[in-house]
Design a protein around this motif. Sequence first.
Motif, PDB file in Angstrom:
ATOM      1  N   SER A   1       4.930   0.769  -3.428  1.00 43.77           N
ATOM      2  CA  SER A   1       4.326  -0.547  -3.263  1.00 43.77           C
ATOM      3  C   SER A   1       4.666  -1.148  -1.909  1.00 43.77           C
ATOM      4  O   SER A   1       3.846  -1.824  -1.305  1.00 43.77           O
TER       5      SER A   1
ATOM      6  N   SER B   1       2.317   0.526   0.441  1.00 46.11           N
ATOM      7  CA  SER B   1       0.972   0.007   0.255  1.00 46.11           C
ATOM      8  C   SER B   1       0.835  -1.389   0.859  1.00 46.11           C
ATOM      9  O   SER B   1      -0.156  -1.704   1.512  1.00 46.11           O
TER      10      SER B   1
ATOM     11  N   ILE C   1       5.265  -9.402  -2.077  1.00 46.27           N
ATOM     12  CA  ILE C   1       5.821  -9.565  -3.421  1.00 46.27           C
ATOM     13  C   ILE C   1       7.342  -9.507  -3.352  1.00 46.27           C
ATOM     14  O   ILE C   1       7.890  -8.560  -2.801  1.00 46.27           O
TER      15      ILE C   1
ATOM     16  N   LEU D   1       8.798  -7.284  -7.983  1.00 48.07           N
ATOM     17  CA  LEU D   1       8.324  -5.913  -7.856  1.00 48.07           C
ATOM     18  C   LEU D   1       8.970  -5.011  -8.907  1.00 48.07           C
ATOM     19  O   LEU D   1       8.294  -4.219  -9.576  1.00 48.07           O
ATOM     20  N   LYS D   2      10.267  -5.147  -9.074  1.00 51.75           N
ATOM     21  CA  LYS D   2      10.970  -4.335 -10.059  1.00 51.75           C
ATOM     22  C   LYS D   2      10.448  -4.593 -11.458  1.00 51.75           C
ATOM     23  O   LYS D   2      10.260  -3.666 -12.243  1.00 51.75           O
TER      24      LYS D   2
ATOM     25  N   THR E   1       7.028  -3.003 -12.243  1.00 52.68           N
ATOM     26  CA  THR E   1       7.056  -1.588 -12.642  1.00 52.68           C
ATOM     27  C   THR E   1       7.404  -1.465 -14.120  1.00 52.68           C
ATOM     28  O   THR E   1       6.880  -0.591 -14.808  1.00 52.68           O
TER      29      THR E   1
ATOM     30  N   SER F   1      -2.960  -1.439  -8.579  1.00 56.38           N
ATOM     31  CA  SER F   1      -3.254  -1.641  -7.170  1.00 56.38           C
ATOM     32  C   SER F   1      -2.142  -2.413  -6.469  1.00 56.38           C
ATOM     33  O   SER F   1      -1.823  -2.115  -5.317  1.00 56.38           O
ATOM     34  N   SER F   2      -1.503  -3.387  -7.145  1.00 61.46           N
ATOM     35  CA  SER F   2      -0.447  -4.079  -6.383  1.00 61.46           C
ATOM     36  C   SER F   2       0.798  -3.227  -6.242  1.00 61.46           C
ATOM     37  O   SER F   2       1.594  -3.462  -5.345  1.00 61.46           O
ATOM     38  N   LEU F   3       0.976  -2.238  -7.087  1.00 55.22           N
ATOM     39  CA  LEU F   3       2.131  -1.356  -6.934  1.00 55.22           C
ATOM     40  C   LEU F   3       1.823  -0.146  -6.038  1.00 55.22           C
ATOM     41  O   LEU F   3       2.691   0.660  -5.757  1.00 55.22           O
ATOM     42  N   GLY F   4       0.571  -0.057  -5.606  1.00 53.35           N
ATOM     43  CA  GLY F   4       0.228   1.003  -4.664  1.00 53.35           C
ATOM     44  C   GLY F   4       0.032   2.374  -5.295  1.00 53.35           C
ATOM     45  O   GLY F   4       0.068   3.391  -4.620  1.00 53.35           O
ATOM     46  N   TYR F   5      -0.173   2.400  -6.624  1.00 54.53           N
ATOM     47  CA  TYR F   5      -0.370   3.692  -7.280  1.00 54.53           C
ATOM     48  C   TYR F   5      -1.748   4.274  -7.001  1.00 54.53           C
ATOM     49  O   TYR F   5      -2.010   5.424  -7.308  1.00 54.53           O
TER      50      TYR F   5
ATOM     51  N   ASN G   1      -3.135   4.615  -4.095  1.00 52.05           N
ATOM     52  CA  ASN G   1      -3.231   5.299  -2.813  1.00 52.05           C
ATOM     53  C   ASN G   1      -2.976   6.787  -2.986  1.00 52.05           C
ATOM     54  O   ASN G   1      -2.553   7.225  -4.046  1.00 52.05           O
TER      55      ASN G   1
ATOM     56  N   TYR H   1       1.879   8.038 -11.033  1.00 53.51           N
ATOM     57  CA  TYR H   1       1.813   7.173  -9.855  1.00 53.51           C
ATOM     58  C   TYR H   1       0.977   7.782  -8.742  1.00 53.51           C
ATOM     59  O   TYR H   1       1.042   7.320  -7.614  1.00 53.51           O
TER      60      TYR H   1
END
Lengths: 215, 215
Positions: free
Chosen positions: A207, A210, B10, B15-16, B19, B80-84, B86, B111
Amino acid sequence: MADNLEIKKIPEPTLKRLTLYYQYLSNKLEQEIEQISCTDIARDLDLTSIQIRKDLQIAGAKGKPKIGYTIEELLDVLNSSLGYDNINEAFLVGVGNFGQLLLNYKGFKEYNFEILAAFDNDANKIDKTINGIKVFDINKFEDLVKRMKIKIGIIATNSDSAQQIADIMVQSDIKAIWNLTHFNIDLPNNIIRVDVNLSESLSMLLSKLSNMYEK
Amino acid sequence: MADNLEIKKIPEPTLKRLTLYYQYLSNKLEQEIEQISCTDIARDLDLTSIQIRKDLQIAGAKGKPKIGYTIEELLDVLNSSLGYDNINEAFLVGVGNFGQLLLNYKGFKEYNFEILAAFDNDANKIDKTINGIKVFDINKFEDLVKRMKIKIGIIATNSDSAQQIADIMVQSDIKAIWNLTHFNIDLPNNIIRVDVNLSESLSMLLSKLSNMYEK
DNA sequence: TAGATTGTTAATCGATTAACAATC
DNA sequence: TAGATTGTTAATCGATTAACAATC
């Protein structure tokens, strides 16, 4: 009077940094450096000197203006506030990849930490010895914990069994659980839980990466 | 106008928890539950509903008063906010115990994360294949990273080599480093670093245990 | 409609940072 | 003595929690 009965509750962020200082200072001591100032530590660890002074104060360290701190004294103070001076004996459950990694890990002695026995439910693993540590049947766990007065349990099973093993540990009077699965185990709140959650850690990385590209 | 150009930064604690929510909600979806409220999540994860509402708001989720959130939508937002979402391709350096653990780990696919190649300097390991992933000589690292435009590097060597490998990664234009050694590596601050520090984690456990007994 | 839940603004809390006196 | 560094109190900052209006 009330003073030394008071619980010295170290804030988590401070606690994390104290472990950093410990590693850093051990290193310095090996290089035969005897005195150090917050300014020095701050530069090397990329923190501010004010924060380090505050942290060390919380740990109970005493320094001398202009001179700084004696590394040996600092290490003593940290040693005791981080609990490295206790008898830190643990039982490990789950002799898979992660479990074997820990059984073979050399870096624990520094913390007076020792894994005395391992447990599994796989007959192929039971009675084997790994790095001098014997693997027992999981159904012997409770009895051995109680007889040896073990306080620390390590869960290195797969995530599906994590809660079940945690329940066995609670029932066996384990006081602190080091959970290496990514299962969010449920415990009575008088029991200490520390997680190493690889998924969470990876997720943090993804994240951040990203978010970087969104800039 | 400035609004959608703004960096959505974030906070780490959020963030933690995000997840955590992701893992929890994936689970719920498998159980064919479609709607969920903050109150439900709070009860199950032992948090407060206000905090969850705030976190979800930061992630950009939309709910409906009285009804709650649609799990599928929440997962999309978190995804999408955790970047999975990509392409998360990584190279791993150091095929020791920890390295092999990661090469064999099944939980990363969730992920969209994949280790494409491994590197070592041990001739006995080079050209072997572990779980379908080939081990290359470390001196091919830079060239392959650049040709394949890899952004994520994993350091799973012993602590002594960590800084040296980190330097190679920086030079190869790696953007994010997952550091699994307990060495405090030094990086330019445009490079993302996430540590899994087993020693730190163990130390947290020992000091909490020690503080408990002082009460 | 009534009640539960979201969304959002304000209050609180705790950790970090700043300021500065004490002192080696 | 002068200057660097500790120790400590105050100010700031950011995250968590509380409060409450909006609404399905």
